[in-house]
Write an enzyme that holds these catalytic residues in place. Structure first.
Site, short mmCIF file in Angstrom:
data_model
loop_
_atom_site.label_atom_id
_atom_site.label_comp_id
_atom_site.label_asym_id
_atom_site.label_seq_id
_atom_site.Cartn_x
_atom_site.Cartn_y
_atom_site.Cartn_z
N LYS A 47 60.27 46.21 69.81
CA LYS A 47 59.88 47.56 69.37
C LYS A 47 58.95 48.20 70.40
CE LYS A 47 58.35 45.99 65.12
NZ LYS A 47 57.60 46.16 63.89
N LYS A 49 56.12 47.06 71.18
CA LYS A 49 54.76 46.93 70.63
C LYS A 49 54.16 45.61 71.14
CE LYS A 49 53.24 48.14 65.89
NZ LYS A 49 53.63 48.13 64.50
#
Ligand code: C2G
Length: 131
Positions: A47, A49
């Site tokens: 993602k 992240k």
């Protein structure tokens, strides 16, 4: 003996804060047991992240919360239908920043989006700590 009402929620829970705690407390209040799927570092990388706290520690922290009955890893977007069926989930809960995104689960269980706690987020904490 009535079947226990099972609630599930998903999250990263990086730099655990009051917004996370409020969500878990309110999710638990919707049933008898709460399962929390905590995202793996690998899934988060997908993602884009990067977490401050590694997945095993984020899982250990969530597992220690009194409202939480079980912690499982979240390793992909697609596992939710399988999890809901595997754990006989009655209620799927997420903060309302996800409103509508998981309505496809309504075929399998109740879907509840709870208002987020204002004024706190992991991103905000990271930015403030950088100053
Ligand atoms: N949350 C909240 N209030 C905040 C911050 C977060 O209610 N101030 C909620 C989010 O809406 C989410 C949960 O706390 O339901 C966990 O937040 P994150 O760790 O940011 O989770 P997220 O990165 O949104 O991951 O497949 C779903 C993803 O794993 C969700």
């Amino acid at each position: 003996m009535e079947k226990k009402k099972t609630v599930i929620t998903y999250g990263t829970f990086d730099l655990f804060h009051i917004g996370h705690l409020n969500l878990l407390k309110r999710a638990k209040a919707l049933g008898d047991e709460l399962i929390v799927a905590v995202s793996s570092d690998e899934f988060n990388l997908g993602k884009g992240k990067v977490c401050q706290i590694k997945d095993v520690d984020r899982m250990a922290i969530v597992e220690a919360i009194r409202y939480v009955d079980k912690v499982i890893p979240e390793t992909c977007w697609e596992q939710k239908v399988e999890d809901v069926q595997k754990y006989n989930v009655d209620v799927f809960v997420m903060g309302d920043d996800w409103k509508g995104k998981f309505d496809f689960l309504k075929e399998y269980c109740e879907v509840v989006y709870l208002p987020r706690t204002e004024g706190i987020s992991t991103t905000q904490l990271k930015d403030e700590l950088k100053k």
